[in-house]
Design a protein around this motif. Sequence first.
Motif, mmCIF file in Angstrom:
data_model
loop_
_atom_site.group_PDB
_atom_site.id
_atom_site.type_symbol
_atom_site.label_atom_id
_atom_site.label_comp_id
_atom_site.label_asym_id
_atom_site.label_seq_id
_atom_site.Cartn_x
_atom_site.Cartn_y
_atom_site.Cartn_z
ATOM 1 N N SER A 36 0.837 -1.208 0.000
ATOM 2 C CA SER A 36 0.000 0.000 0.000
ATOM 3 C C SER A 36 0.870 1.255 0.000
ATOM 4 N N GLY A 37 2.021 1.184 0.644
ATOM 5 C CA GLY A 37 2.944 2.315 0.650
ATOM 6 C C GLY A 37 3.534 2.573 -0.723
ATOM 7 N N GLU A 38 3.815 1.502 -1.456
ATOM 8 C CA GLU A 38 4.337 1.666 -2.811
ATOM 9 C C GLU A 38 3.314 2.380 -3.690
ATOM 10 N N ARG A 39 2.065 1.962 -3.581
ATOM 11 C CA ARG A 39 0.999 2.602 -4.362
ATOM 12 C C ARG A 39 0.835 4.063 -3.947
ATOM 13 N N LEU A 40 0.844 4.323 -2.638
ATOM 14 C CA LEU A 40 0.686 5.691 -2.149
ATOM 15 C C LEU A 40 1.815 6.585 -2.628
ATOM 16 N N ARG A 41 3.050 6.098 -2.582
ATOM 17 C CA ARG A 41 4.179 6.909 -3.047
ATOM 18 C C ARG A 41 4.074 7.201 -4.537
ATOM 19 N N SER A 42 3.539 6.262 -5.302
ATOM 20 C CA SER A 42 3.358 6.515 -6.737
ATOM 21 C C SER A 42 2.290 7.574 -6.960
ATOM 22 N N TRP A 43 1.234 7.552 -6.161
ATOM 23 C CA TRP A 43 0.202 8.595 -6.275
ATOM 24 C C TRP A 43 0.775 9.978 -5.949
ATOM 25 N N LEU A 44 1.626 10.031 -4.932
ATOM 26 C CA LEU A 44 2.176 11.324 -4.509
ATOM 27 C C LEU A 44 3.324 11.784 -5.404
ATOM 28 N N GLY A 45 3.911 10.838 -6.146
ATOM 29 C CA GLY A 45 5.037 11.187 -6.997
ATOM 30 C C GLY A 45 6.309 11.448 -6.207
ATOM 31 N N VAL A 46 6.489 10.699 -5.120
ATOM 32 C CA VAL A 46 7.682 10.891 -4.286
ATOM 33 C C VAL A 46 8.488 9.599 -4.206
ATOM 34 N N GLU A 47 9.768 9.756 -3.983
ATOM 35 C CA GLU A 47 10.655 8.613 -3.819
ATOM 36 C C GLU A 47 10.629 8.142 -2.367
ATOM 37 N N HIS A 48 11.154 6.956 -2.153
ATOM 38 C CA HIS A 48 11.206 6.353 -0.825
ATOM 39 C C HIS A 48 11.882 7.296 0.178
ATOM 40 N N LYS A 49 12.989 7.886 -0.221
ATOM 41 C CA LYS A 49 13.753 8.757 0.677
ATOM 42 C C LYS A 49 12.944 9.986 1.079
ATOM 43 N N GLU A 50 12.240 10.593 0.138
ATOM 44 C CA GLU A 50 11.417 11.762 0.445
ATOM 45 C C GLU A 50 10.263 11.383 1.366
ATOM 46 N N PHE A 51 9.648 10.247 1.072
ATOM 47 C CA PHE A 51 8.482 9.817 1.827
ATOM 48 C C PHE A 51 8.812 9.630 3.301
ATOM 49 N N TYR A 52 9.991 9.089 3.588
ATOM 50 C CA TYR A 52 10.381 8.824 4.969
ATOM 51 C C TYR A 52 11.263 9.924 5.567
ATOM 52 N N ASP A 53 11.225 11.089 4.975
ATOM 53 C CA ASP A 53 11.902 12.258 5.543
ATOM 54 C C ASP A 53 10.884 13.004 6.402
ATOM 55 N N ALA A 54 10.995 12.852 7.705
ATOM 56 C CA ALA A 54 10.013 13.445 8.620
ATOM 57 C C ALA A 54 10.000 14.970 8.573
ATOM 58 N N THR A 55 11.095 15.583 8.117
ATOM 59 C CA THR A 55 11.114 17.047 8.023
ATOM 60 C C THR A 55 10.287 17.549 6.846
ATOM 61 N N GLN A 56 9.869 16.628 5.974
ATOM 62 C CA GLN A 56 9.061 17.006 4.828
ATOM 63 C C GLN A 56 7.639 16.457 4.920
ATOM 64 N N ILE A 57 7.506 15.183 5.280
ATOM 65 C CA ILE A 57 6.197 14.538 5.312
ATOM 66 C C ILE A 57 5.944 13.935 6.687
ATOM 67 N N ALA A 58 4.877 14.382 7.339
ATOM 68 C CA ALA A 58 4.446 13.792 8.611
ATOM 69 C C ALA A 58 3.399 12.725 8.314
ATOM 70 N N ILE A 59 3.434 11.631 9.055
ATOM 71 C CA ILE A 59 2.474 10.540 8.886
ATOM 72 C C ILE A 59 1.811 10.287 10.235
ATOM 73 N N LEU A 60 0.515 10.550 10.292
ATOM 74 C CA LEU A 60 -0.214 10.456 11.558
ATOM 75 C C LEU A 60 -1.510 9.673 11.361
ATOM 76 N N PRO A 61 -1.534 8.391 11.738
ATOM 77 C CA PRO A 61 -2.769 7.610 11.613
ATOM 78 C C PRO A 61 -3.758 7.958 12.720
#
Length: 203
Positions: free
Chosen positions: A59-84
């Motif tokens: 599901s993360g692979e699909r989500l990153r493709s929707w957002l157009g971001v690479e793995h490194k960007e996605f897991y950069d907390a200074t750029q993207i916060a993830i709060l379930p």
Amino acid sequence: MSPFNSLLSEIKRCQVCSPFLALGAKPILQIHPKAKILLAGQAPGKQAHLSGRPFNDPSGERLRSWLGVEHKEFYDATQIAILPMGLCYPGKGRSGDLPPRPECAVTWHERILTALPKIELILVIGKYAQSYYLNKPSASVSQLAQSWLKNPSQIISLPHPSPRNNSWLKRNNSWLKRNTWFEKEMVPMIQMQVKNYLNPTNS
């Protein structure tokens, strides 16, 4: 210890829902005061629970493709916060994972959002997050997404990117197959929005 780090440490020690969790409490989130984009989801899946990383599955692979971001960007907390909505894996139900535990939103969400002052773009995934951030519990994901297409705002509603929805599985009841406009029209707009808010210099 800074107030933010103190809050994060307190969250990581949380045991509020522990009696209701088959695998025990293990809060999983990604936050930093510099983040400008917030992904508001449902609850961690089992793979995320085991690895300690949100969306660490197909599901993360699909989500990153929707957002157009690479793995490194996605897991950069200074750029993207993830709060379930639920910080811990809720366990398995009859037709998938159980709903997020309601205690999390009451206990943590207001405090966490206050600690993220630079958030400018919020992407909500799933009905629980949509109800919390958009206050439209009865609206479908299709209605919310199409409404955003007509009047783009800083809160974007997404379908859940779980494998059950992925078009490459060729399932006749797939939401993506029934709503082809999402990937054709909306995903490029989402990617543009996300690109505008990503901050490569972390300033």
